[in-house]
Design an enzyme around this catalytic site. Structure first.
Site, mmCIF file in Angstrom:
data_model
loop_
_atom_site.group_PDB
_atom_site.id
_atom_site.type_symbol
_atom_site.label_atom_id
_atom_site.label_comp_id
_atom_site.label_asym_id
_atom_site.label_seq_id
_atom_site.Cartn_x
_atom_site.Cartn_y
_atom_site.Cartn_z
ATOM 1 C CE1 TYR A 164 -4.150 1.871 0.663
ATOM 2 C CE2 TYR A 164 -2.694 3.176 2.233
ATOM 3 C CZ TYR A 164 -3.846 3.310 1.341
ATOM 4 O OH TYR A 164 -4.937 4.208 1.327
ATOM 5 C CE LYS A 168 -3.743 4.570 -2.128
ATOM 6 N NZ LYS A 168 -4.763 4.882 -3.066
#
Length: 259
Positions: A164, A168
């Site tokens: 993640y 991002k």
């Protein structure tokens, strides 16, 4: 010189906005906010029934047109079909919010490769596919605003989020590059970086109260954000209120990145 009323800069009357991941969580909340500001909204997620349900809720509450178009952002043909459908119906696209996302949590040494790739495919490659499709529409029309939903974890790390955080953080670099490429066409691209909102992606954390406590303590405000608290920032970046912003990252994270 005509007087400019600041509140008018936030209006989206006559604008068309596409929100991926728009059938739940932050995506649905932002779609509602854009509709409240006057935009026609297109709700996109993988399930048509979910898209139609949220579109109907938005239309009923705001009296603005809202439609649902199912599509998987990781599939090139799906993305192209969604954008083609928007252009066929409305003839333009003014705002794209890339909110489709996923979070899978494992320690690095236990992270299955297929799950790591799944996070990258949705959070990064899927956004790239949608941005590419948007550029092909917005650049010729000479206007547009793209808002990529990154994360507070674009700027900091967190245990068990290697996929993640990587996706991002990569999204910030992508956003800056697109801003540079599109500026001469008057198409803006910015990143919106939310902190801990209690969306479906974070519900599994509730099973471990000690993890929730340690997570919220990372923020200065020491609480979950409410879904409606993303709307103002999303509207700001989508509208002319941010007309001199591109390539920027706006953090709505309760002060997480301030520490």
């Amino acid at each position: 010189m005509s007087e400019i009323y600041v509140m008018d800069l936030f209006r989206l009357d006559g604008k068309v906005a596409l929100i991926t991941g728009g059938s739940k969580g932050l995506g649905a909340s932002m779609a509602m906010g854009l509709a409240q500001a006057g935009a026609k909204t297109v709700i996109c997620s993988r399930t048509q029934a979910d898209c139609d349900r949220v579109a109907a809720e938005i239309a009923e509450e705001t009296v603005q047109e809202s439609i649902g178009i199912a599509g998987d952002v990781t599939r090139e043909k799906d993305v192209d079909r969604v954008f083609d459908t928007v252009i066929e119906k409305y003839g333009k696209l003014d705002v794209l919010i890339n909110s489709a996302g996923i979070n899978i949590r494992h320690p690095v040494e236990d992270f299955p490769l297929d799950e790591f790739k799944q996070v990258i495919d949705i959070n990064l490659t899927g956004v790239w596919l949608c941005c590419r499709a948007a550029a092909r529409v917005m650049k010729p029309q000479g206007s547009g605003s793209v808002v990529n939903i990154a994360s507070a974890l674009s700027g900091v790390g967190l245990r068990e989020r290697s996929a993640y955080c990587s996706s991002k953080a990569g999204l910030i670099g992508m956003t800056k590059t697109m801003a540079l490429e599109w500026a001469e066409s008057n198409v803006r691209c910015n990143a919106l970086c939310p902190g801990p909102f209690l969306t479906e992606i974070n519900v599994p954390l509730l099973k471990t109260p000690e993890k929730v406590k340690s997570l919220l303590e990372l923020t200065a405000l020491n609480r979950w954000a409410e879904l409606h608290e993303i709307r103002g920032a999303a509207l700001f970046l989508a509208s002319d209120a941010s007309s001199f912003m591109t390539g920027a990252s706006l953090y709505v994270d309760g002060g997480w990145n301030a520490q």
